[in-house]
Design a protein around this motif. Sequence first.
Motif, PDB file in Angstrom:
ATOM      1  N   GLN A 254      34.823  48.751  33.687  1.00 21.57           N
ATOM      2  CA  GLN A 254      33.443  49.230  33.659  1.00 21.57           C
ATOM      3  C   GLN A 254      33.469  50.680  33.209  1.00 21.57           C
ATOM      4  OE1 GLN A 254      31.302  49.294  37.410  1.00 21.57           O
ATOM      5  NE2 GLN A 254      29.344  49.098  36.360  1.00 21.57           N
TER       6      GLN A 254
ATOM      7  N   GLY B 205      31.566  48.929  45.046  1.00 17.03           N
ATOM      8  CA  GLY B 205      31.905  47.750  44.262  1.00 17.03           C
ATOM      9  C   GLY B 205      30.693  46.860  44.094  1.00 17.03           C
TER      10      GLY B 205
ATOM     11  N   LEU C  75      35.357  41.913  30.636  1.00 18.91           N
ATOM     12  CA  LEU C  75      36.590  41.261  31.050  1.00 18.91           C
ATOM     13  C   LEU C  75      37.753  41.733  30.199  1.00 18.91           C
ATOM     14  CD1 LEU C  75      37.900  39.056  32.854  1.00 18.91           C
ATOM     15  CD2 LEU C  75      37.474  37.456  30.976  1.00 18.91           C
TER      16      LEU C  75
ATOM     17  N   TYR D  27      38.559  43.435  35.192  1.00 14.24           N
ATOM     18  CA  TYR D  27      37.410  43.910  34.422  1.00 14.24           C
ATOM     19  C   TYR D  27      37.490  45.428  34.270  1.00 14.24           C
ATOM     20  CZ  TYR D  27      34.942  39.455  35.134  1.00 14.24           C
ATOM     21  OH  TYR D  27      34.566  38.129  35.137  1.00 14.24           O
TER      22      TYR D  27
ATOM     23  N   TYR E  38      24.339  40.370  41.079  1.00 17.87           N
ATOM     24  CA  TYR E  38      25.154  41.301  41.851  1.00 17.87           C
ATOM     25  C   TYR E  38      24.415  42.628  41.966  1.00 17.87           C
ATOM     26  CZ  TYR E  38      29.307  38.311  41.311  1.00 17.87           C
ATOM     27  OH  TYR E  38      30.207  37.282  41.353  1.00 17.87           O
TER      28      TYR E  38
ATOM     29  N   VAL F 130      37.942  34.029  42.078  1.00 21.19           N
ATOM     30  CA  VAL F 130      36.967  32.949  42.147  1.00 21.19           C
ATOM     31  C   VAL F 130      37.295  32.074  43.352  1.00 21.19           C
ATOM     32  CG1 VAL F 130      35.987  30.957  40.973  1.00 21.19           C
ATOM     33  CG2 VAL F 130      36.673  32.961  39.666  1.00 21.19           C
TER      34      VAL F 130
ATOM     35  N   GLN G 170      32.342  34.391  42.565  1.00 21.12           N
ATOM     36  CA  GLN G 170      33.322  35.381  42.149  1.00 21.12           C
ATOM     37  C   GLN G 170      33.107  36.656  42.953  1.00 21.12           C
ATOM     38  OE1 GLN G 170      34.631  37.303  37.902  1.00 21.12           O
ATOM     39  NE2 GLN G 170      34.505  35.120  38.055  1.00 21.12           N
ATOM     40  N   TYR G 171      34.195  37.115  43.561  1.00 23.17           N
ATOM     41  CA  TYR G 171      34.144  38.293  44.410  1.00 23.17           C
ATOM     42  C   TYR G 171      34.972  39.403  43.784  1.00 23.17           C
ATOM     43  CZ  TYR G 171      32.198  35.076  47.781  1.00 23.17           C
ATOM     44  OH  TYR G 171      31.395  34.147  48.403  1.00 23.17           O
ATOM     45  N   PHE G 172      34.522  40.633  44.017  1.00 22.55           N
ATOM     46  CA  PHE G 172      35.137  41.779  43.384  1.00 22.55           C
ATOM     47  C   PHE G 172      35.770  42.721  44.398  1.00 22.55           C
ATOM     48  CE2 PHE G 172      33.909  41.521  38.952  1.00 22.55           C
ATOM     49  CZ  PHE G 172      32.965  40.510  39.010  1.00 22.55           C
ATOM     50  N   GLY G 173      36.857  43.330  43.963  1.00 24.37           N
ATOM     51  CA  GLY G 173      37.433  44.403  44.727  1.00 24.37           C
ATOM     52  C   GLY G 173      36.581  45.656  44.616  1.00 24.37           C
ATOM     53  N   PRO G 174      36.913  46.685  45.382  1.00 24.70           N
ATOM     54  CA  PRO G 174      36.105  47.912  45.390  1.00 24.70           C
ATOM     55  C   PRO G 174      36.261  48.739  44.120  1.00 24.70           C
ATOM     56  CG  PRO G 174      38.030  48.158  46.790  1.00 24.70           C
ATOM     57  CD  PRO G 174      38.006  46.725  46.366  1.00 24.70           C
TER      58      PRO G 174
ATOM     59  N   ILE H 263      36.118  52.480  35.543  1.00 20.34           N
ATOM     60  CA  ILE H 263      36.410  51.806  36.805  1.00 20.34           C
ATOM     61  C   ILE H 263      37.051  50.471  36.457  1.00 20.34           C
ATOM     62  CG2 ILE H 263      35.484  50.826  38.929  1.00 20.34           C
ATOM     63  CD1 ILE H 263      33.143  52.781  38.652  1.00 20.34           C
TER      64      ILE H 263
ATOM     65  N   SER I 137      28.170  48.194  31.639  1.00 23.28           N
ATOM     66  CA  SER I 137      28.373  46.960  32.388  1.00 23.28           C
ATOM     67  C   SER I 137      29.856  46.627  32.451  1.00 23.28           C
ATOM     68  CB  SER I 137      27.591  45.835  31.719  1.00 23.28           C
ATOM     69  OG  SER I 137      27.663  44.662  32.492  1.00 23.28           O
ATOM     70  N   LEU I 138      30.168  45.483  32.993  1.00 20.65           N
ATOM     71  CA  LEU I 138      31.557  45.064  33.148  1.00 20.65           C
ATOM     72  C   LEU I 138      32.003  44.245  31.951  1.00 20.65           C
ATOM     73  CD1 LEU I 138      30.354  45.364  36.175  1.00 20.65           C
ATOM     74  CD2 LEU I 138      32.446  44.146  36.803  1.00 20.65           C
TER      75      LEU I 138
ATOM     76  N   ARG J 123      38.768  53.934  40.299  1.00 17.70           N
ATOM     77  CA  ARG J 123      38.119  54.877  39.392  1.00 17.70           C
ATOM     78  C   ARG J 123      39.172  55.761  38.747  1.00 17.70           C
ATOM     79  NH1 ARG J 123      32.825  56.672  38.961  1.00 17.70           N
ATOM     80  NH2 ARG J 123      32.298  55.433  40.804  1.00 17.70           N
TER      81      ARG J 123
ATOM     82  N   LEU K 237      38.251  46.852  37.925  1.00 19.81           N
ATOM     83  CA  LEU K 237      37.995  45.971  39.059  1.00 19.81           C
ATOM     84  C   LEU K 237      38.736  44.661  38.912  1.00 19.81           C
ATOM     85  CD1 LEU K 237      34.874  47.168  38.041  1.00 19.81           C
ATOM     86  CD2 LEU K 237      34.494  46.535  40.404  1.00 19.81           C
TER      87      LEU K 237
ATOM     88  N   PHE L 124      23.101  43.641  38.398  1.00 18.71           N
ATOM     89  CA  PHE L 124      23.706  42.945  37.269  1.00 18.71           C
ATOM     90  C   PHE L 124      23.469  41.449  37.407  1.00 18.71           C
ATOM     91  CE2 PHE L 124      25.979  46.333  35.221  1.00 18.71           C
ATOM     92  CZ  PHE L 124      26.268  47.246  36.228  1.00 18.71           C
TER      93      PHE L 124
ATOM     94  N   PHE M 169      28.523  39.450  31.873  1.00 19.18           N
ATOM     95  CA  PHE M 169      27.549  40.290  32.549  1.00 19.18           C
ATOM     96  C   PHE M 169      26.474  40.784  31.593  1.00 19.18           C
ATOM     97  CE2 PHE M 169      28.945  41.167  36.857  1.00 19.18           C
ATOM     98  CZ  PHE M 169      30.238  40.687  36.855  1.00 19.18           C
ATOM     99  N   GLY M 170      25.262  40.922  32.124  1.00 19.52           N
ATOM    100  CA  GLY M 170      24.252  41.686  31.428  1.00 19.52           C
ATOM    101  C   GLY M 170      24.567  43.169  31.545  1.00 19.52           C
ATOM    102  N   LYS M 171      23.793  43.972  30.858  1.00 14.37           N
ATOM    103  CA  LYS M 171      24.058  45.420  30.842  1.00 14.37           C
ATOM    104  C   LYS M 171      23.595  46.127  32.094  1.00 14.37           C
ATOM    105  CE  LYS M 171      24.191  45.908  25.828  1.00 14.37           C
ATOM    106  NZ  LYS M 171      25.640  46.180  25.836  1.00 14.37           N
TER     107      LYS M 171
ATOM    108  N   PHE N 235      40.847  37.887  37.868  1.00 15.69           N
ATOM    109  CA  PHE N 235      40.402  38.530  36.650  1.00 15.69           C
ATOM    110  C   PHE N 235      40.471  40.050  36.797  1.00 15.69           C
ATOM    111  CE2 PHE N 235      38.678  34.680  34.844  1.00 15.69           C
ATOM    112  CZ  PHE N 235      38.220  33.958  35.924  1.00 15.69           C
TER     113      PHE N 235
END
Lengths: 113, 114
Positions: A37, B43, A45, A35, B36, A96, A102-106, A90, A42-43, A109, A92, B90, B104-106, A33
């Motif tokens: 930000q 991140g 999609l 995203y 999170y 999954v 679910q893991y995110f990259g750094p 940002i 917030s994030l 920016r 990201l 989050f 996600f929430g805010k 995915f």
Amino acid sequence: SAVISQKPSRDICQRGTSLTIQCQVDSQVTMMFWYRQQPGQSLTLIATANQGSEATYESGFVIDKFPISRPNLTFSTLTVSNMSPEDSSIYLCSVVSFSYEQYFGPGTRLTVT
Amino acid sequence: AQSVTQPDIHITVSEGASLELRCNYSYGATPYLFWYVQSPGQGLQLLLKYFSGDTLVQGIKGFEAEFKRSQSSFNLRKPSVHWSDAAEYFCAANYGGSQGNLIFGKGTKLSVKP
């Protein structure tokens, strides 16, 4: 857990140009995915990157603005096209795992001037 | 529409005090739930998750969360906050199972007073 890297980590770009962000995962994953930000937010999609088929975009995001490639099960790119200051965010990528975590990259920016 | 609500934008607690961050998800089928943490310039790190079963789940860094179906809530708690816990938190929900993305929430910004 998956280890995810993104390039570049940050960039400053001029209005009207494009930037391609790379996402590399250390293992094969089905779902990836992208995203966004926005500052202080917030994030949200952008799209789901599917291997072997077109990406699936969320409402408000279009392929012409955010083209995505997914050439294999460990790599994806997101391009931010014809940038404007509103694209400063940002970005990201995430994956999954088989256990639905679910893991995110750094993140990348991006600042558009 | 499916949604996640974090009612508190900013919370300040004293170091050593207990912490509870609130999260509500839109009612209906119970989603997979996650918390999170995002430190400044960093991140997102997964703290804990709830899929099913025991409603009290333990996570990393001494955090725990309790799922309450009757309240559609998944609140995050920590008995004693450390200064290094200052960050943005989050809550997120996956309504689509193996094919689902996260909603996600805010976010709640946590500040820690010495």
